[in-house]
Design a protein around this motif. Structure first.
Motif, PDB file in Angstrom:
ATOM      1  N   GLU A   1     -13.568 -26.659 -26.893  1.00  0.00           N
ATOM      2  CA  GLU A   1     -14.400 -25.490 -26.630  1.00  0.00           C
ATOM      3  C   GLU A   1     -14.618 -24.654 -27.887  1.00  0.00           C
ATOM      4  OE1 GLU A   1     -14.512 -21.565 -23.706  1.00  0.00           O
ATOM      5  OE2 GLU A   1     -12.622 -22.593 -24.094  1.00  0.00           O
TER       6      GLU A   1
ATOM      7  N   CYS B   1     -16.767 -29.098 -30.033  1.00  0.00           N
ATOM      8  CA  CYS B   1     -18.052 -29.262 -29.356  1.00  0.00           C
ATOM      9  C   CYS B   1     -19.235 -29.133 -30.316  1.00  0.00           C
ATOM     10  CB  CYS B   1     -18.192 -28.261 -28.217  1.00  0.00           C
ATOM     11  SG  CYS B   1     -18.174 -26.532 -28.732  1.00  0.00           S
TER      12      CYS B   1
ATOM     13  N   ASN C   1     -20.356 -33.920 -28.746  1.00  0.00           N
ATOM     14  CA  ASN C   1     -21.083 -33.376 -27.598  1.00  0.00           C
ATOM     15  C   ASN C   1     -20.792 -34.201 -26.352  1.00  0.00           C
ATOM     16  OD1 ASN C   1     -23.637 -33.056 -29.980  1.00  0.00           O
ATOM     17  ND2 ASN C   1     -22.514 -31.330 -29.168  1.00  0.00           N
TER      18      ASN C   1
ATOM     19  N   SER D   1     -21.497 -35.206 -22.417  1.00  0.00           N
ATOM     20  CA  SER D   1     -22.541 -35.257 -21.392  1.00  0.00           C
ATOM     21  C   SER D   1     -21.973 -35.966 -20.173  1.00  0.00           C
ATOM     22  CB  SER D   1     -23.764 -36.007 -21.927  1.00  0.00           C
ATOM     23  OG  SER D   1     -24.736 -36.193 -20.917  1.00  0.00           O
TER      24      SER D   1
ATOM     25  N   THR E   1     -13.507 -32.183 -15.151  1.00  0.00           N
ATOM     26  CA  THR E   1     -14.762 -31.901 -14.454  1.00  0.00           C
ATOM     27  C   THR E   1     -14.704 -32.396 -13.018  1.00  0.00           C
ATOM     28  OG1 THR E   1     -15.959 -32.116 -16.553  1.00  0.00           O
ATOM     29  CG2 THR E   1     -17.263 -32.162 -14.533  1.00  0.00           C
TER      30      THR E   1
ATOM     31  N   ILE F   1     -12.466 -26.028 -17.489  1.00  0.00           N
ATOM     32  CA  ILE F   1     -13.842 -26.502 -17.414  1.00  0.00           C
ATOM     33  C   ILE F   1     -14.737 -25.481 -16.722  1.00  0.00           C
ATOM     34  CG2 ILE F   1     -15.351 -28.216 -16.308  1.00  0.00           C
ATOM     35  CD1 ILE F   1     -14.094 -29.399 -18.718  1.00  0.00           C
ATOM     36  N   LEU F   2     -14.264 -24.931 -15.604  1.00  0.00           N
ATOM     37  CA  LEU F   2     -15.076 -23.953 -14.869  1.00  0.00           C
ATOM     38  C   LEU F   2     -15.333 -22.703 -15.701  1.00  0.00           C
ATOM     39  CD1 LEU F   2     -13.555 -24.151 -11.268  1.00  0.00           C
ATOM     40  CD2 LEU F   2     -15.864 -24.798 -11.962  1.00  0.00           C
ATOM     41  N   SER F   3     -14.388 -22.340 -16.561  1.00  0.00           N
ATOM     42  CA  SER F   3     -14.550 -21.128 -17.378  1.00  0.00           C
ATOM     43  C   SER F   3     -15.661 -21.278 -18.410  1.00  0.00           C
ATOM     44  CB  SER F   3     -13.232 -20.779 -18.075  1.00  0.00           C
ATOM     45  OG  SER F   3     -12.944 -21.686 -19.129  1.00  0.00           O
ATOM     46  N   TRP F   4     -16.079 -22.516 -18.680  1.00  0.00           N
ATOM     47  CA  TRP F   4     -17.131 -22.731 -19.658  1.00  0.00           C
ATOM     48  C   TRP F   4     -18.510 -22.415 -19.094  1.00  0.00           C
ATOM     49  CZ3 TRP F   4     -15.397 -28.223 -21.750  1.00  0.00           C
ATOM     50  CH2 TRP F   4     -14.166 -28.081 -22.395  1.00  0.00           C
ATOM     51  N   TYR F   5     -18.605 -22.279 -17.765  1.00  0.00           N
ATOM     52  CA  TYR F   5     -19.930 -22.129 -17.134  1.00  0.00           C
ATOM     53  C   TYR F   5     -20.069 -20.753 -16.491  1.00  0.00           C
ATOM     54  CZ  TYR F   5     -20.016 -27.141 -17.828  1.00  0.00           C
ATOM     55  OH  TYR F   5     -19.980 -28.385 -18.376  1.00  0.00           O
TER      56      TYR F   5
END
Length: 238
Positions: A83, A87, A91, A93, A214, A234-238
Motif C-alpha cells: 500500500e 503499488c 500493480n 488487478s 480480497t 484490503i477493505l481500508s484501501w477502498y
C-alpha cells in the motif's frame, strides 16, 4: 533508424475458488526495470522477520505472535508495504467471476479449465487496458508467470489443460481486435508463459496474499484472526 525494444512486463498469476459461486483471478503487473527492486523489498521483509518458507494465505496461522506467527507477520508487512510503496511499481488487478449470475454462460465451458483459462485471458486483457494502456506504448512483451503446481499437464488427454497454448493465442487475438479502439491498446510483440513453483517466487506468493485477503473481504468466510486482519487491510484501501 533506431529500433527500440518493446517494454517488457512480468505478470504474476494466481487463482482462487473459495466456493461454488466465485472464481477469483489475481494478477500482479511489474515492468521489467522495477522487478529487482520489488523482489528485494519483499526479501528484506523476510529477513527482518527471519522467515523464508513459502507463504500461502490458506495456511496462515491463527495469530501474529510467536515463531508460528512469523509467516502471518511477513504477509501483513507485505500488504502494508504494498500500500505504501510497492503499488507504484507492482500493480494488482483482480477479476471476480460470479458463477451464480444469470449472465454466466456455463454452457460455453465444456471443462472447468476452459472457464479458468478464458477468464484468465480476460483478466489479462483488462489489466493491460487499465494499467498499461495509459502509458501509450506501441508494443510490449509479456512474460506470464504462473504456479506450475496448478498447471501440470495431465497424462489423460481428456483432461489436458491447454493453458500454455490458449493464453498466448487469446492475448494476441485481443491485442489485434483492440487496435481500432479509442484508447491505445499495445500490440503484444511477444507472449511467454513461464510455469514456476510458487515456493521459489515471492511475487506469486504476494499475489496469493492479495487474492486471499480480497477473497476474505468479498466472501466473508474466514475465521482466523490473521486472515480477518488482512481482509480488513484490503477493505481500508477502498
Amino acid at each position: 533508424m533506431i529500433w527500440k525494444n518493446p517494454t517488457k512486463y512480468y505478470v504474476f498469476h494466481d487463482e482462487s475458488i473459495p466456493d461454488k459461486r466465485w472464481l477469483l483471478i489475481g494478477l500482479i503487473f511489474v515492468q521489467e526495470k522495477y522487478l529487482e527492486e520489488v523482489l528485494n523489498c519483499l526479501y528484506e521483509i523476510r529477513k527482518k522477520e527471519n522467515y523464508f518458507e513459502e507463504i500461502h494465505f490458506c495456511k496462515l496461522p491463527k495469530s501474529f505472535g510467536g515463531d508460528w506467527g512469523r509467516k502471518a507477520k511477513v504477509a501483513k508487512v507485505w500488504l502494508d508495504r504494498f500500500e505504501s510503496h510497492l503499488c507504484e511499481h507492482a500493480n494488482f488487478s483482480l477479476l471476480a467471476v460470479d458463477r451464480a449470475s444469470k449472465n454466466f454462460e456455463r454452457h460455453r465451458f465444456g471443462k472447468d479449465f476452459h472457464c479458468y483459462n478464458r477468464f484468465t485471458a480476460m483478466a489479462l486483457k483488462a489489466g493491460i487496458s487499465w494499467l498499461i494502456s495509459p502509458y501509450n506504448l506501441d508494443e510490449i512483451e509479456v512474460e506470464f508467470v504462473s504456479d506450475k503446481k496448478d498447471r501440470c499437464t495431465r497424462p489423460n488427454q481428456e483432461l489436458f489443460d491447454n493453458f500454455e497454448q490458449y493464453l498466448p493465442y487469446r492475448v494476441q487475438l485481443d491485442s489485434y481486435l483492440n487496435q481500432d479502439k479509442d484508447f491505445v491498446y499495445p500490440k503484444i510483440k511477444k507472449m511467454l508463459i513461464r510455469l514456476e513453483d510458487s515456493k521459489e517466487n515471492d511475487l506469486i506468493q504476494l499475489c496469493d496474499i492479495l487474492l486471499g485477503a480480497t477473497q476474505t473481504a468479498l466472501v466473508g468466510k474466514a475465521n482466523r484472526n490473521t486472515k480477518l486482519e488482512l481482509g480488513r487491510i484490503i477493505l481500508s484501501w477502498y
